[in-house]
Scaffold this active site. Sequence first.
Site, PDB file in Angstrom:
ATOM      1  N   TYR A 170     -25.943 -39.143 -40.432  1.00 18.97           N
ATOM      2  CA  TYR A 170     -26.585 -38.137 -39.582  1.00 18.97           C
ATOM      3  C   TYR A 170     -25.604 -37.019 -39.234  1.00 18.97           C
ATOM      4  CZ  TYR A 170     -29.271 -36.075 -35.781  1.00 18.97           C
ATOM      5  OH  TYR A 170     -29.953 -35.196 -34.980  1.00 18.97           O
ATOM      6  N   LYS A 174     -25.775 -32.936 -40.166  1.00 19.12           N
ATOM      7  CA  LYS A 174     -25.717 -31.881 -39.160  1.00 19.12           C
ATOM      8  C   LYS A 174     -24.489 -30.990 -39.337  1.00 19.12           C
ATOM      9  CE  LYS A 174     -29.601 -32.913 -37.419  1.00 19.12           C
ATOM     10  NZ  LYS A 174     -30.753 -31.999 -37.651  1.00 19.12           N
TER      11      LYS A 174
END
Length: 271
Positions: A170, A174
């Site tokens: 994740y 990002k």
Amino acid sequence: MSVFNASRLLGKTVLVTGASAGIGAATAILFAKAGSNVILAARRTDALKTVTEACVAAHKEAGVQGGGKFAAVQLDVSDRKQIASFFERVPEDLKKVDILVNNAGFVLGVDRVGNLAEDEIESMFSVNVLGLIAMTQLLVKGEISAAEEFTLLIAKHVAGREPYVGGSIYCATKHAVRAFTGSLLREVVDTNIRVTEIQPGMVETEFSVVRFRGDKSAADKVYEGIQPLVAEDIAEEIVWAASRPPHVNIAEVFVLPVNQASPTISYRGAK
């Protein structure tokens, strides 16, 4: 100036991805309240219908003289064909988009490197990175090339600023979005395109429920002892940034709960 009477947003057409819940839904409703037209895009059609109805009600309740056109369009941003044909399913009078809120994204698991599932790695990159890039390209290349002004808001996450244990994929997605956004900001410096990166910290939505694969009790523990942000808090920042004068670009908005300092530093005695 209140976002609810921001005349700069009256009649503007806003496209929000991931609009069926959480930050996306709250953002769509607040834009409706501010007098904008809104295209709501997400995978879950039933949820989209509910949020669209909320947009209609919010616009009516606000009593603003402008906007009021809403369209729910089913979209899976991991499906490139759906993105390519997206505007074929948008009503003709909403095809000129003034504001794009790239909000669709998700996280699965807290597994560490060595125990990561390949399909989950691919899913997160497909939605969080490749889908976001594809939607941005679609708008930049086709819909706004001749626009007098355009605002692109990318709802990211504090994970794009600082990695943390159990968030390798994740955080990687990002960080990729942050690099993409930074490059885009520099590439459009000779245009009227504004690029804003929204970086929220701990926000209590269904985000953590998805992360823990539907385990609500595990998700609730994420927010124990602290007052987190809610979806409406971030929606206010997004709508505020979009309502700035055309010559003002809020390049970055970093928002945390008062008792959070980073992904791993927070005070849990606040509640």
